[in-house]
Every structure is written in C-alpha cells, then in structure tokens.
Design an enzyme around this catalytic site. Structure first.
Site, PDB file in Angstrom:
ATOM      1  N   SER A  59       0.831  -1.198   0.000  1.00  0.00           N
ATOM      2  CA  SER A  59       0.000   0.000   0.000  1.00  0.00           C
ATOM      3  C   SER A  59       0.865   1.247   0.000  1.00  0.00           C
ATOM      4  O   SER A  59       2.031   1.222   0.427  1.00  0.00           O
ATOM      5  CB  SER A  59      -0.896   0.016   1.240  1.00  0.00           C
TER       6      SER A  59
HETATM    7  N1  SAH Z   1      -0.633  -4.227   3.881  1.00  0.00           N
HETATM    8  C1  SAH Z   1       0.000  -4.976   2.827  1.00  0.00           C
HETATM    9  C2  SAH Z   1      -0.979  -5.046   1.681  1.00  0.00           C
HETATM   10  C3  SAH Z   1      -0.681  -6.051   0.671  1.00  0.00           C
HETATM   11  S1  SAH Z   1      -1.889  -6.100  -0.668  1.00  0.00           S
HETATM   12  C4  SAH Z   1       1.257  -4.229   2.435  1.00  0.00           C
HETATM   13  O1  SAH Z   1       1.211  -3.004   2.448  1.00  0.00           O
HETATM   14  O2  SAH Z   1       2.271  -4.869   2.122  1.00  0.00           O
HETATM   15  C5  SAH Z   1      -3.107  -7.147   0.004  1.00  0.00           C
HETATM   16  C6  SAH Z   1      -2.645  -8.511   0.360  1.00  0.00           C
HETATM   17  O3  SAH Z   1      -3.785  -9.268   0.729  1.00  0.00           O
HETATM   18  C7  SAH Z   1      -1.963  -9.272  -0.761  1.00  0.00           C
HETATM   19  O4  SAH Z   1      -0.668  -9.637  -0.324  1.00  0.00           O
HETATM   20  C8  SAH Z   1      -2.860 -10.494  -0.975  1.00  0.00           C
HETATM   21  O5  SAH Z   1      -2.103 -11.657  -1.305  1.00  0.00           O
HETATM   22  C9  SAH Z   1      -3.549 -10.608   0.370  1.00  0.00           C
HETATM   23  N2  SAH Z   1      -4.842 -11.302   0.375  1.00  0.00           N
HETATM   24  C10 SAH Z   1      -5.886 -11.169  -0.486  1.00  0.00           C
HETATM   25  N3  SAH Z   1      -6.894 -11.992  -0.140  1.00  0.00           N
HETATM   26  C11 SAH Z   1      -6.487 -12.651   0.987  1.00  0.00           C
HETATM   27  C12 SAH Z   1      -7.093 -13.648   1.831  1.00  0.00           C
HETATM   28  N4  SAH Z   1      -8.311 -14.135   1.584  1.00  0.00           N
HETATM   29  N5  SAH Z   1      -6.381 -14.092   2.883  1.00  0.00           N
HETATM   30  C13 SAH Z   1      -5.126 -13.630   3.145  1.00  0.00           C
HETATM   31  N6  SAH Z   1      -4.504 -12.711   2.390  1.00  0.00           N
HETATM   32  C14 SAH Z   1      -5.178 -12.212   1.316  1.00  0.00           C
END
Ligand code: SAH
Length: 215
Positions: free
Chosen positions: A50
């Site tokens: 993000s």
């Molecule tokens: N806060 C993190 C955001 C990563 S993007 C950062 O800033 O690094 C969102 C993440 O959610 C992705 O890595 C994706 O793989 C994960 N995601 C999506 N659906 C999910 C689920 N059902 N369970 C666990 N992780 C999930």
C-alpha cells in the site's frame, strides 16, 4: 517522506511518525522499487504494498488500539510492513499477527521483518506471520484490540467481527470497484458501529486461485 505526510496533514500523531521512522519501508519494497514515493507498488502475485499515506492513515486510525500489551491482527499482510509497525507499537508484551494467503509472500515478509527494527519481536514470538485465508481471521490469538485488513472485502467477514474485542477497532476497505475504508468499532455491549472514512482502491480480499488468475 514521513515529514511530507505530516506537512500534508495525513499524519498528525507523534506515535505514527515514530513507528514509520522506526520501520524502514525500503526494507519491505522489492529491490529496485522506489521506497519513499507515495504510491502503491507491485510486489508480485497480483498484490501491492500500500501507499505510505494509506499505511499512515490506517496506523493512525488504530493507534488507540495498538498500545503496549494489546493484540493486533493484520489480514493480507503482504510485505509485512504494517505487521512490523503494529508489533513495534504493541511491544514484546503484546501480540501482532499477520495472515497472508500467498506462502511466498509470507516467506519474503519474514525475511523483510528480520532485516528491520522489529526483528527482535519476531524472534521473541510477539510477532508472527502465517499462511492462511485471512477471511477466517486467526482465532488462536483472538480477541483482538485492533484488526487491519489490507485488501478490499465485498462485505465484512463475520469471523473478523467475532474476533474483535469489545472496545476493539477494525479498519477494512469494503466494496468491489468503489470501495470505502470502513472503521468498525465493537462497543462494550458487543454491538458494532461502522463509519466510512474515505474512498479507497485496494486489491480484493479473495481466494488465492482468483488472485493468481488475475481476479
Ligand atoms: N498491507 C499490505 C498489503 C498487501 S496487498 C502491504 O502493504 O504490504 C493485500 C494482500 O492481501 C496481498 O498480499 C494479498 O495476497 C492478500 N490477500 C488477499 N486476499 C487474501 C485472503 N483471503 N487471505 C489472506 N490474504 C489475502
């Protein structure tokens, strides 16, 4: 970057400044990616880290629920950046859990955290990252004072509401194409109050298959 976020009024809290200066974003973005530019960056597997202003906004919304000794859950922990921030705020007596459904991202997030100022918390066990479907939460360390969801849910998953402590707060993007960052407060009587904070755009909270197919 943190100074700029303060200047633009995104960050007003000293605690948020402190933690974002302590956990260096450069250790969490892929090699060759600019770390201090205020936009989301691709991290592979159709996921992104993000933008710094979203990290700042979410930490600030959860600040009261990230005090030393408290329990925090970071769903869709991706690079591990926010999990490391939460762990730093709740400290060694607290508990910060990341849940991410792409095992490769779990492994790389652990490597990132090991290089960061939160390494000792990982080693000490108050910080951990797990592979799993975050829509189920992580019951083992529930209830949580703070829950952050880093991907947009079509609706708020019930297990996450169930795992929120009375007095606890969840910050979660909700919606499909048009999404709102919702702040969910669980009242002491167990009821929940929900308000929309701002319009946002996150990758979906979905199944691993759907994500790897490009949704
Ligand atoms: N806060 C993190 C955001 C990563 S993007 C950062 O800033 O690094 C969102 C993440 O959610 C992705 O890595 C994706 O793989 C994960 N995601 C999506 N659906 C999910 C689920 N059902 N369970 C666990 N992780 C999930």
């Amino acid at each position: 970057m943190v100074e700029q976020l303060q200047r633009y009024g995104v960050i007003s809290s000293k605690k948020v400044v402190e933690v974002m200066e302590t956990i260096d974003r450069a250790l969490f973005v892929p090699d060759g990616t600019p770390a201090y530019v205020d936009s989301p960056m691709a991290i592979g597997y159709n996921a992104t880290i993000s933008a710094p202003h979203m990290h700042a906004t979410c930490i600030q919304l959860l600040e009261e629920n990230l005090q030393p000794g408290m329990h925090a859950l970071d769903v869709g922990s991706g690079t591990g950046y926010l999990t490391a921030c939460f762990a730093t705020m709740v400290g060694p007596q607290g508990r910060a859990i990341g849940v991410e459904h792409i095992p490769e991202l779990v492994a790389s997030s652990i490597k990132n955290i090991e290089k960061s100022a939160a390494a000792s918390l990982l080693k000490g066990g108050s910080l951990s990252v797990h592979a799993g479907d975050g829509r189920e939460g992580w019951p083992e360390h529930a209830p949580y004072d703070a829950i952050h969801v880093g991907a947009a849910a079509p609706e708020i998953p019930q297990p996450l509401i169930d795992q929120l402590k009375p007095g606890g707060r969840m910050v979660i993007p909700v919606g499909k194409i048009f999404q709102d960052l919702q702040v969910v407060d669980k009242n002491l009587d167990g009821s929940v109050s929900i308000r929309n904070k701002t319009a946002v755009r996150y990758v979906p909270l979905t199944s691993r298959d759907a994500q790897l197919k490009g949704y």
